[in-house]
Design a protein around this motif. Structure first.
Motif, PDB file in Angstrom:
ATOM      1  N   PRO A  28       0.813  -1.224   0.000  1.00 27.64           N
ATOM      2  CA  PRO A  28       0.000   0.000   0.000  1.00 27.64           C
ATOM      3  C   PRO A  28       0.848   1.277   0.000  1.00 27.64           C
ATOM      4  O   PRO A  28       0.548   2.220  -0.738  1.00 27.64           O
ATOM      5  CB  PRO A  28      -0.845  -0.128   1.270  1.00 27.64           C
ATOM      6  N   ASP A  29       1.904   1.332   0.810  1.00 21.85           N
ATOM      7  CA  ASP A  29       2.756   2.523   0.832  1.00 21.85           C
ATOM      8  C   ASP A  29       3.459   2.726  -0.506  1.00 21.85           C
ATOM      9  O   ASP A  29       3.602   3.853  -0.984  1.00 21.85           O
ATOM     10  CB  ASP A  29       3.803   2.430   1.941  1.00 21.85           C
ATOM     11  N   GLN A  30       3.908   1.637  -1.116  1.00 21.26           N
ATOM     12  CA  GLN A  30       4.568   1.734  -2.416  1.00 21.26           C
ATOM     13  C   GLN A  30       3.590   2.189  -3.492  1.00 21.26           C
ATOM     14  O   GLN A  30       3.966   2.949  -4.388  1.00 21.26           O
ATOM     15  CB  GLN A  30       5.188   0.389  -2.799  1.00 21.26           C
ATOM     16  N   ARG A  31       2.334   1.714  -3.427  1.00 23.59           N
ATOM     17  CA  ARG A  31       1.324   2.150  -4.406  1.00 23.59           C
ATOM     18  C   ARG A  31       1.070   3.647  -4.283  1.00 23.59           C
ATOM     19  O   ARG A  31       0.953   4.355  -5.288  1.00 23.59           O
ATOM     20  CB  ARG A  31       0.026   1.369  -4.227  1.00 23.59           C
ATOM     21  N   THR A  32       1.001   4.141  -3.042  1.00 26.21           N
ATOM     22  CA  THR A  32       0.811   5.581  -2.838  1.00 26.21           C
ATOM     23  C   THR A  32       1.962   6.361  -3.446  1.00 26.21           C
ATOM     24  O   THR A  32       1.747   7.332  -4.195  1.00 26.21           O
ATOM     25  CB  THR A  32       0.684   5.887  -1.337  1.00 26.21           C
ATOM     26  N   ALA A  33       3.191   5.926  -3.179  1.00 27.97           N
ATOM     27  CA  ALA A  33       4.366   6.607  -3.739  1.00 27.97           C
ATOM     28  C   ALA A  33       4.364   6.536  -5.262  1.00 27.97           C
ATOM     29  O   ALA A  33       4.695   7.510  -5.945  1.00 27.97           O
ATOM     30  CB  ALA A  33       5.649   5.988  -3.171  1.00 27.97           C
ATOM     31  N   PHE A  34       3.977   5.379  -5.806  1.00 24.53           N
ATOM     32  CA  PHE A  34       3.903   5.179  -7.255  1.00 24.53           C
ATOM     33  C   PHE A  34       2.924   6.172  -7.890  1.00 24.53           C
ATOM     34  O   PHE A  34       3.245   6.837  -8.876  1.00 24.53           O
ATOM     35  CB  PHE A  34       3.472   3.734  -7.518  1.00 24.53           C
ATOM     36  N   LEU A  35       1.741   6.280  -7.310  1.00 22.62           N
ATOM     37  CA  LEU A  35       0.731   7.187  -7.864  1.00 22.62           C
ATOM     38  C   LEU A  35       1.145   8.650  -7.709  1.00 22.62           C
ATOM     39  O   LEU A  35       0.961   9.447  -8.642  1.00 22.62           O
ATOM     40  CB  LEU A  35      -0.622   6.930  -7.215  1.00 22.62           C
ATOM     41  N   HIS A  36       1.721   9.006  -6.565  1.00 23.69           N
ATOM     42  CA  HIS A  36       2.196  10.379  -6.384  1.00 23.69           C
ATOM     43  C   HIS A  36       3.274  10.705  -7.408  1.00 23.69           C
ATOM     44  O   HIS A  36       3.275  11.789  -7.990  1.00 23.69           O
ATOM     45  CB  HIS A  36       2.758  10.573  -4.982  1.00 23.69           C
ATOM     46  N   ARG A  37       4.182   9.766  -7.625  1.00 27.22           N
ATOM     47  CA  ARG A  37       5.271   9.997  -8.581  1.00 27.22           C
ATOM     48  C   ARG A  37       4.741  10.143 -10.001  1.00 27.22           C
ATOM     49  O   ARG A  37       5.223  10.963 -10.769  1.00 27.22           O
ATOM     50  CB  ARG A  37       6.295   8.853  -8.499  1.00 27.22           C
ATOM     51  N   TYR A  38       3.728   9.345 -10.339  1.00 25.98           N
ATOM     52  CA  TYR A  38       3.130   9.470 -11.661  1.00 25.98           C
ATOM     53  C   TYR A  38       2.589  10.884 -11.864  1.00 25.98           C
ATOM     54  O   TYR A  38       2.817  11.517 -12.908  1.00 25.98           O
ATOM     55  CB  TYR A  38       2.001   8.447 -11.874  1.00 25.98           C
ATOM     56  N   ILE A  39       1.891  11.385 -10.865  1.00 26.50           N
ATOM     57  CA  ILE A  39       1.320  12.729 -10.978  1.00 26.50           C
ATOM     58  C   ILE A  39       2.435  13.765 -11.077  1.00 26.50           C
ATOM     59  O   ILE A  39       2.362  14.687 -11.902  1.00 26.50           O
ATOM     60  CB  ILE A  39       0.361  13.008  -9.806  1.00 26.50           C
ATOM     61  N   GLN A  40       3.489  13.608 -10.275  1.00 28.23           N
ATOM     62  CA  GLN A  40       4.628  14.526 -10.367  1.00 28.23           C
ATOM     63  C   GLN A  40       5.262  14.480 -11.749  1.00 28.23           C
ATOM     64  O   GLN A  40       5.593  15.513 -12.330  1.00 28.23           O
ATOM     65  CB  GLN A  40       5.694  14.177  -9.328  1.00 28.23           C
ATOM     66  N   ARG A  41       5.458  13.271 -12.276  1.00 30.35           N
ATOM     67  CA  ARG A  41       6.113  13.116 -13.572  1.00 30.35           C
ATOM     68  C   ARG A  41       5.289  13.661 -14.724  1.00 30.35           C
ATOM     69  O   ARG A  41       5.831  14.018 -15.761  1.00 30.35           O
ATOM     70  CB  ARG A  41       6.416  11.632 -13.853  1.00 30.35           C
ATOM     71  N   SER A  42       3.966  13.704 -14.543  1.00 21.62           N
ATOM     72  CA  SER A  42       3.136  14.223 -15.636  1.00 21.62           C
ATOM     73  C   SER A  42       3.476  15.680 -15.924  1.00 21.62           C
ATOM     74  O   SER A  42       3.348  16.122 -17.055  1.00 21.62           O
ATOM     75  CB  SER A  42       1.650  14.054 -15.323  1.00 21.62           C
ATOM     76  N   GLY A  43       3.917  16.415 -14.925  1.00 22.10           N
ATOM     77  CA  GLY A  43       4.457  17.749 -15.146  1.00 22.10           C
ATOM     78  C   GLY A  43       3.485  18.905 -15.072  1.00 22.10           C
ATOM     79  O   GLY A  43       3.876  20.004 -14.744  1.00 22.10           O
ATOM     80  N   SER A  44       2.241  18.687 -15.408  1.00 23.68           N
ATOM     81  CA  SER A  44       1.263  19.779 -15.374  1.00 23.68           C
ATOM     82  C   SER A  44      -0.147  19.201 -15.359  1.00 23.68           C
ATOM     83  O   SER A  44      -0.349  18.039 -15.706  1.00 23.68           O
ATOM     84  CB  SER A  44       1.421  20.692 -16.594  1.00 23.68           C
ATOM     85  N   THR A  45      -1.076  20.038 -14.978  1.00 16.59           N
ATOM     86  CA  THR A  45      -2.479  19.622 -14.994  1.00 16.59           C
ATOM     87  C   THR A  45      -2.895  19.242 -16.407  1.00 16.59           C
ATOM     88  O   THR A  45      -3.603  18.254 -16.610  1.00 16.59           O
ATOM     89  CB  THR A  45      -3.372  20.768 -14.468  1.00 16.59           C
ATOM     90  N   GLU A  46      -2.422  20.005 -17.391  1.00 16.53           N
ATOM     91  CA  GLU A  46      -2.783  19.733 -18.775  1.00 16.53           C
ATOM     92  C   GLU A  46      -2.253  18.373 -19.233  1.00 16.53           C
ATOM     93  O   GLU A  46      -2.958  17.602 -19.901  1.00 16.53           O
ATOM     94  CB  GLU A  46      -2.274  20.838 -19.705  1.00 16.53           C
ATOM     95  N   ALA A  47      -1.010  18.054 -18.863  1.00 15.41           N
ATOM     96  CA  ALA A  47      -0.435  16.765 -19.251  1.00 15.41           C
ATOM     97  C   ALA A  47      -1.153  15.613 -18.561  1.00 15.41           C
ATOM     98  O   ALA A  47      -1.419  14.576 -19.173  1.00 15.41           O
ATOM     99  CB  ALA A  47       1.059  16.734 -18.925  1.00 15.41           C
ATOM    100  N   LEU A  48      -1.484  15.792 -17.284  1.00 11.42           N
ATOM    101  CA  LEU A  48      -2.219  14.762 -16.558  1.00 11.42           C
ATOM    102  C   LEU A  48      -3.605  14.574 -17.167  1.00 11.42           C
ATOM    103  O   LEU A  48      -4.051  13.439 -17.377  1.00 11.42           O
ATOM    104  CB  LEU A  48      -2.328  15.123 -15.078  1.00 11.42           C
ATOM    105  N   LEU A  49      -4.267  15.665 -17.497  1.00  7.44           N
ATOM    106  CA  LEU A  49      -5.574  15.593 -18.148  1.00  7.44           C
ATOM    107  C   LEU A  49      -5.476  14.841 -19.474  1.00  7.44           C
ATOM    108  O   LEU A  49      -6.309  13.981 -19.774  1.00  7.44           O
ATOM    109  CB  LEU A  49      -6.133  16.996 -18.373  1.00  7.44           C
ATOM    110  N   ALA A  50      -4.445  15.130 -20.235  1.00 11.95           N
ATOM    111  CA  ALA A  50      -4.257  14.426 -21.515  1.00 11.95           C
ATOM    112  C   ALA A  50      -4.064  12.930 -21.281  1.00 11.95           C
ATOM    113  O   ALA A  50      -4.661  12.104 -21.981  1.00 11.95           O
ATOM    114  CB  ALA A  50      -3.065  15.013 -22.268  1.00 11.95           C
ATOM    115  N   ASP A  51      -3.251  12.567 -20.276  1.00 12.53           N
ATOM    116  CA  ASP A  51      -3.030  11.149 -19.985  1.00 12.53           C
ATOM    117  C   ASP A  51      -4.316  10.458 -19.533  1.00 12.53           C
ATOM    118  O   ASP A  51      -4.568   9.308 -19.879  1.00 12.53           O
ATOM    119  CB  ASP A  51      -1.973  10.974 -18.890  1.00 12.53           C
TER     120      ASP A  51
END
Length: 95
Positions: free
Chosen positions: A45-68
């Motif tokens: 569970p802790d690793q999944r949280t870190a994984f999801l947070h990192r994904y959002i960080q890596r997306s770089g912007s709200t627009e990029a996350l929205l596109a993904d």
């Protein structure tokens, strides 16, 4: 080989790590569903949280996350996703 029948390099690995090594060799990295299923199955569970947070960080912007999140999704699926994300946002704010 050690008593477990595993190669010496795998002897110190946990069951999940060994399963992940096997599964990683069997999935296509071009299959996003399989990669996500593997990650969510093998991570704690802790690793999944870190994984999801990192994904959002890596997306770089709200627009990029929205596109993904919306790429190639029909409107009905985008609406369902928006409802889920809205409910998640509301609950995150109330913790």
């Amino acid at each position: 080989m050690p008593e477990t029948g595993l190669p010496a390099a795998a002897e110190s690995k946990t069951g999940n790590e060994i399963e992940a090594d096997t599964a990683v060799g069997e999935i296509s990295w071009e299959d996003g569903n399989a990669v996500m299923d593997l990650a969510l199955t093998m991570l704690s569970p802790d690793q999944r949280t870190a994984f999801l947070h990192r994904y959002i960080q890596r997306s770089g912007s709200t627009e990029a996350l929205l596109a993904d999140l919306s790429r190639d999704l029909p409107q009905e699926k985008r609406n369902q996703l928006a409802d889920i994300l809205g409910a998640v946002a509301e609950r995150l704010r109330s913790f």
